[in-house]
Design a protein around this motif. Structure first.
Motif, short mmCIF file in Angstrom:
data_model
loop_
_atom_site.label_atom_id
_atom_site.label_comp_id
_atom_site.label_asym_id
_atom_site.label_seq_id
_atom_site.Cartn_x
_atom_site.Cartn_y
_atom_site.Cartn_z
N TYR A 51 -6.47 -0.08 -2.75
CA TYR A 51 -6.58 -1.25 -3.61
C TYR A 51 -6.68 -2.50 -2.76
CZ TYR A 51 -5.62 -4.80 -7.09
OH TYR A 51 -5.72 -5.89 -7.90
N VAL A 52 -7.59 -3.39 -3.12
CA VAL A 52 -7.71 -4.69 -2.47
C VAL A 52 -7.81 -5.74 -3.58
CG1 VAL A 52 -9.10 -6.17 -0.95
CG2 VAL A 52 -8.83 -3.74 -0.42
N LYS A 53 -7.02 -6.78 -3.45
CA LYS A 53 -7.05 -7.86 -4.45
C LYS A 53 -8.46 -8.43 -4.56
CE LYS A 53 -2.30 -9.59 -4.19
NZ LYS A 53 -1.47 -10.75 -3.78
N GLU A 54 -8.81 -8.83 -5.76
CA GLU A 54 -10.18 -9.25 -6.05
C GLU A 54 -10.72 -10.31 -5.10
OE1 GLU A 54 -12.51 -10.40 -10.07
OE2 GLU A 54 -10.89 -8.92 -10.18
N GLY A 55 -9.97 -11.32 -4.78
CA GLY A 55 -10.45 -12.38 -3.91
C GLY A 55 -10.66 -11.98 -2.46
N PHE A 56 -10.25 -10.76 -2.11
CA PHE A 56 -10.35 -10.29 -0.73
C PHE A 56 -11.32 -9.11 -0.57
CE2 PHE A 56 -6.39 -12.55 -1.06
CZ PHE A 56 -6.32 -13.26 0.13
N ARG A 57 -11.99 -8.75 -1.64
CA ARG A 57 -12.90 -7.60 -1.59
C ARG A 57 -14.18 -7.94 -0.83
NH1 ARG A 57 -11.66 -5.60 -7.79
NH2 ARG A 57 -9.52 -4.99 -7.30
N HIS A 58 -14.87 -6.88 -0.39
CA HIS A 58 -16.15 -7.00 0.34
C HIS A 58 -15.98 -7.68 1.69
CE1 HIS A 58 -17.88 -5.57 -3.37
NE2 HIS A 58 -17.31 -6.57 -4.01
N GLN A 59 -14.81 -7.48 2.30
CA GLN A 59 -14.55 -8.03 3.64
C GLN A 59 -14.15 -6.93 4.62
OE1 GLN A 59 -11.75 -11.36 3.47
NE2 GLN A 59 -12.52 -11.94 1.45
N GLY A 60 -14.26 -5.67 4.21
CA GLY A 60 -13.93 -4.56 5.10
C GLY A 60 -12.46 -4.17 5.09
N ILE A 61 -11.67 -4.77 4.22
CA ILE A 61 -10.23 -4.49 4.21
C ILE A 61 -9.96 -3.06 3.76
CG2 ILE A 61 -8.02 -5.13 3.17
CD1 ILE A 61 -9.16 -8.06 3.07
N ALA A 62 -10.63 -2.61 2.71
CA ALA A 62 -10.44 -1.22 2.25
C ALA A 62 -10.81 -0.24 3.36
CB ALA A 62 -11.25 -0.96 0.99
N THR A 63 -11.90 -0.52 4.05
CA THR A 63 -12.34 0.36 5.14
C THR A 63 -11.26 0.44 6.23
OG1 THR A 63 -14.66 -0.14 4.68
CG2 THR A 63 -14.14 0.69 6.89
N GLU A 64 -10.65 -0.68 6.57
CA GLU A 64 -9.60 -0.68 7.59
C GLU A 64 -8.35 0.06 7.10
OE1 GLU A 64 -8.79 -4.23 9.87
OE2 GLU A 64 -10.73 -5.07 9.27
N LEU A 65 -8.00 -0.13 5.84
CA LEU A 65 -6.85 0.59 5.29
C LEU A 65 -7.10 2.10 5.29
CD1 LEU A 65 -6.05 -1.84 2.37
CD2 LEU A 65 -4.38 -1.10 4.09
N ILE A 66 -8.29 2.51 4.91
CA ILE A 66 -8.64 3.93 4.89
C ILE A 66 -8.59 4.50 6.31
CG2 ILE A 66 -10.52 5.57 4.44
CD1 ILE A 66 -11.30 3.57 2.09
#
Length: 154
Positions: free
Chosen positions: A86-101
Motif C-alpha cells: 500500500y502507498v498513500k495516494e499522494g506518493f504513488r507512481h514514485q517507485g515506493i511500492a517497488t522498493e517496498l516489494i
C-alpha cells in the motif's frame, strides 16, 4: 524516503491499520479496525516471515508491504506471500511500492522457498512489470482477484 521494519516504528500501527482497513475491509467486513491493528502488531517482525516494512518520508508514513506465511485461506498450499502493499495516494507512481516489494523479497530469500505468491484485485500490471506471473483468476471472498507468483531471486 526510507524503508524500515514496522517493529521499529510501532507508533504507525494504528495509522497503518486505518489505511489497510480503508483499502481492504471488503475482503473481511467482520474484521474490526481494532482486530486489524492487533493482527498488524503481531505480524510486525523485523525480518523473516512474518515481517512488515513501512516507507517513510520526512517522518511520515507513506506506505507498507508485508511478507507473511499465508494470505489466502483457500490456498494454504502456497507460501510465503507478499501482502499489504500500500502507498498513500499522494506518493504513488514514485517507485515506493517497488522498493517496498524489493525489501520484502530480500526477506523471502531467507525463507528458503523458491517461489512466493500474492493476490491482487487491481494491481496486476505493476506486478507483471516486476517479474510476477499470473497463476489464476478466481473469486476470493466475493471479489475477483489475480493470484500471481514469482521465482525468488537467490
Amino acid at each position: 524516503m526510507e524503508i524500515v521494519p514496522l517493529a521499529d516504528k510501532k507508533e504507525f500501527i494504528l495509522e497503518l491499520a486505518e489505511l489497510h482497513h480503508g483499502e481492504w475491509s471488503h475482503f473481511n467486513p467482520s474484521l474490526t479496525l481494532e482486530k486489524r491493528a492487533e493482527a498488524i502488531a503481531k505480524a510486525a517482525g523485523r525480518e523473516g516471515v512474518p515481517s512488515i516494512f513501512v516507507a517513510m518520508s520526512g517522518g511520515q508514513l507513506v506506505g507498507s508491504a508485508a511478507l507473511v506465511q499465508q494470505d489466502m485461506d483457500t490456498r494454504r498450499d502456497l507460501s510465503p506471500w507478499l501482502a499489504a502493499v500500500y502507498v498513500k495516494e499522494g506518493f504513488r507512481h514514485q517507485g515506493i511500492a517497488t522498493e517496498l516489494i524489493a525489501r520484502c523479497e530480500r526477506e523471502a530469500v531467507k525463507s528458503k522457498a523458491d517461489t512466493w505468491y500474492l493476490y491482487t484485485e487491481f494491481a496486476s500490471r505493476l506486478y507483471e512489470k516486476l517479474g510476477w506471473r499470473h497463476m489464476e483468476r478466481c473469486e476470493y471472498k466475493g471479489v475477483v482477484v489475480s493470484v500471481m507468483c514469482k521465482q525468488i531471486a537467490c
